[in-house]
Design an enzyme around this catalytic site. Structure first.
Site, PDB file in Angstrom:
ATOM      1  N   ARG A   1      -3.075 -13.801  -7.774  1.00  0.00           N
ATOM      2  CA  ARG A   1      -2.981 -15.153  -7.205  1.00  0.00           C
ATOM      3  C   ARG A   1      -3.549 -16.176  -8.179  1.00  0.00           C
ATOM      4  O   ARG A   1      -3.703 -17.342  -7.838  1.00  0.00           O
ATOM      5  CB  ARG A   1      -3.773 -15.256  -5.885  1.00  0.00           C
TER       6      ARG A   1
ATOM      7  N   GLU B   1       7.022  -2.580  -4.963  1.00  0.00           N
ATOM      8  CA  GLU B   1       6.063  -1.958  -4.034  1.00  0.00           C
ATOM      9  C   GLU B   1       6.543  -0.530  -3.807  1.00  0.00           C
ATOM     10  O   GLU B   1       7.620  -0.318  -3.249  1.00  0.00           O
ATOM     11  CB  GLU B   1       6.060  -2.711  -2.697  1.00  0.00           C
TER      12      GLU B   1
HETATM   13  O1  0X9 Z   1       0.574  -9.641  -2.289  1.00  0.00           O
HETATM   14  C1  0X9 Z   1       0.797  -9.177  -3.407  1.00  0.00           C
HETATM   15  O2  0X9 Z   1       0.270  -9.594  -4.430  1.00  0.00           O
HETATM   16  C2  0X9 Z   1       1.792  -8.014  -3.549  1.00  0.00           C
HETATM   17  N1  0X9 Z   1       1.769  -7.181  -2.395  1.00  0.00           N
HETATM   18  S1  0X9 Z   1       0.479  -6.177  -2.213  1.00  0.00           S
HETATM   19  O3  0X9 Z   1       0.564  -5.629  -0.912  1.00  0.00           O
HETATM   20  N2  0X9 Z   1       0.597  -4.969  -3.228  1.00  0.00           N
HETATM   21  O4  0X9 Z   1      -0.689  -6.894  -2.452  1.00  0.00           O
HETATM   22  C3  0X9 Z   1       3.176  -8.598  -3.756  1.00  0.00           C
HETATM   23  C4  0X9 Z   1       3.327  -9.074  -5.142  1.00  0.00           C
HETATM   24  C5  0X9 Z   1       4.493  -9.921  -5.334  1.00  0.00           C
HETATM   25  N3  0X9 Z   1       4.483 -10.438  -6.640  1.00  0.00           N
HETATM   26  C6  0X9 Z   1       4.043 -11.679  -6.923  1.00  0.00           C
HETATM   27  N4  0X9 Z   1       3.605 -12.472  -6.015  1.00  0.00           N
HETATM   28  N5  0X9 Z   1       4.105 -12.058  -8.175  1.00  0.00           N
HETATM   29 ZN    ZN Z   2      -0.571  -4.979  -4.898  1.00  0.00          ZN
END
Ligand code: 0X9
Ligand code: ZN
Length: 422
Positions: A259, A390
């Site tokens: 993030r 995922e």
């Molecule tokens: O929330 C996330 O960062 C990811 N899912 S998780 O459950 N493994 O945490 C999704 C990542 C999607 N990719 C990006 N946002 N770049």
């Molecule tokens: Zn993740």
């Protein structure tokens, strides 16, 4: 769907029992139930705020299609959790038992000089130090076509380490295929699958089965993008997600590296501003040491021939996720081509074991997520196809006997896509 950012309460982890003896210092998840809560009736935000009344219940970020949200509920709060009246299903009766069923971290066994390590590596999970040994050993078995690289240092001064592979054209002569894994510390299967892909690429080169892949692309593979978090998840808190950054004046530890990338970092709704939250985005765009070195490195390896394909491996939801995460209405310019490639990967993945993946843009497929690597690599690094995958699983904790099938189905998918990228 609106996504609310809720704290993974430091208190909830602190209050978990600490084990004596061999597991000294590890958080004990015995008796915790892993619960999916359906989001069809209530929105995610209202579920998160309802459950936040339980001090020791852990909110687990991610891993759904917007259809459910997950909690780890300790035995002493289970009745109270049920009394909340949420549409909940227990998917893991005892998280402690599931963690035990992952098996022990099996030590790396060095092969004969210049030989590849045994494929039995993929029958178990391993310590971070042993992952580095594995990587060095694979490199030593493929000395003319590979080298170990380091991206730069983490908050705790570990080197983010990867391996670069190339083919007959020589080093850095082709467009790049770039794989990251385990930016989220607890998603151990991602590291194993990235190493499985590496192993297949290298072991198939001498008999010609993978030589066209290496002759057409430079591969850069980083099996553990977040080593500080990974080590912490192995030595202390199995369900740790973030890095281990300490910030002055803030008691909570850790920032979600996924993030923190400098892409729409300020856009509201796709990350948390609460430091104890699992998806805490940091105080400023790219203010984690990991983001700083990863952005520089990504742009460096893209400079010569571009990056054709990036995958950030995560678990668990069985998704092939395309840009964008920051917005559900923004549309990446080559979306039709991305979706068609992802569809063919999804079809190929299903062939081995019938595992059904979903393919589509991050925001509309799972939830809004800002500051993610895929969006940055799309917009700034100009990667042609920047995806997050995922992997299979119903929990972050996956038995070791799932490593090989997970590796096989993803390797099949990768083999189907690579020829389409030339
Ligand atoms: O929330 C996330 O960062 C990811 N899912 S998780 O459950 N493994 O945490 C999704 C990542 C999607 N990719 C990006 N946002 N770049
Ligand atoms: Zn993740």
């Amino acid at each position: 769907m609106k996504y609310l950012n809720i704290a993974l309460s430091a208190a909830s982890l602190a209050s978990a029992v600490v084990l004596p003896e061999a597991d000294a210092g590890k958080v004990n998840y015995d008796g915790y139930k892993l619960v999916h809560v359906e989001t069809s009736d209530d929105g995610r935000s209202s579920i998160f705020s309802t459950a936040s009344t339980l001090a020791d219940t852990i909110t687990l970020q991610g891993c759904d299609h917007g259809e459910h949200v997950d909690f780890a509920v300790p035995a002493h709060e289970f009745d109270a959790f049920n009394a909340l009246g949420l549409n909940a299903t227990v998917v893991e009766e005892d998280l402690g038992a599931a963690i035990a069923a992952e098996g022990p971290l099996v030590p790396f066994e060095a092969p004969e000089a210049a030989a590849l390590p045994s494929a039995t590596w993929f029958n178990a999970y391993h310590s971070y130090a042993d992952h580095l040994s594995f990587l060095k050993s694979v490199q030593a078995a493929f000395p003319s076509n590979s080298e170990i690289f380091t991206v730069g240092q983490t908050y705790e001064k570990r080197d983010i380490t990867g391996i670069h592979l190339w083919g007959s054209g020589g080093k850095d002569s082709k467009p790049v295929v770039y794989y990251h894994a385990t930016v989220h510390a607890r998603e151990w299967i991602a590291t194993m699958v990235a190493e499985y892909l590496l192993y297949q690429l290298v072991s198939g080169y001498s008999n010609g089965t993978t030589s066209t892949f290496l002759d057409n692309f430079d591969f850069y593979i980083i099996p553990v993008v977040n080593p500080d978090g990974f080590v912490y998840s192995q030595q202390s808190t199995r369900l740790w997600r973030k890095n281990r950054q300490v910030r002055s004046g803030i008691s909570a530890v850790g920032t979600d590296i996924n993030r923190n990338w400098p892409n729409h970092w300020d856009t509201p709704g796709g990350a948390s501003t609460t430091p104890s939250a699992e998806d805490y985005k940091g105080e400023a765009a790219c203010d984690t040491p990991e983001c700083k070195v990863l952005t520089t490195f990504s742009n460096k390896i893209a400079a010569k021939n571009g990056i054709r394909w990036y995958i950030d491996f995560h678990s668990y939801a069985k998704d092939i996720l395309l840009p964008y995460g920051y917005s559900c209405s923004a549309r990446v310019a080559n979306l039709a081509a991305q979706q068609s490639l992802a569809n063919s990967m999804k079809t190929t993945i299903a062939q081995a074991y019938g595992t059904q993946f979903t393919a589509g843009p991050i925001c509309s497929t799972i939830y809004q997520a800002t500051g993610g690597s895929t969006d940055y690599l799309t917009d700034t690094t100009k990667v042609t196809y920047a995806w997050a995958i995922e992997l299979r699983g119903t929990s972050f904790v996956l038995p070791a006997d799932q490593i090989v099938p997970s590796g096989i189905e993803i390797w099949n998918g990768v083999k189907a896509i690579l020829p389409k990228l030339v």
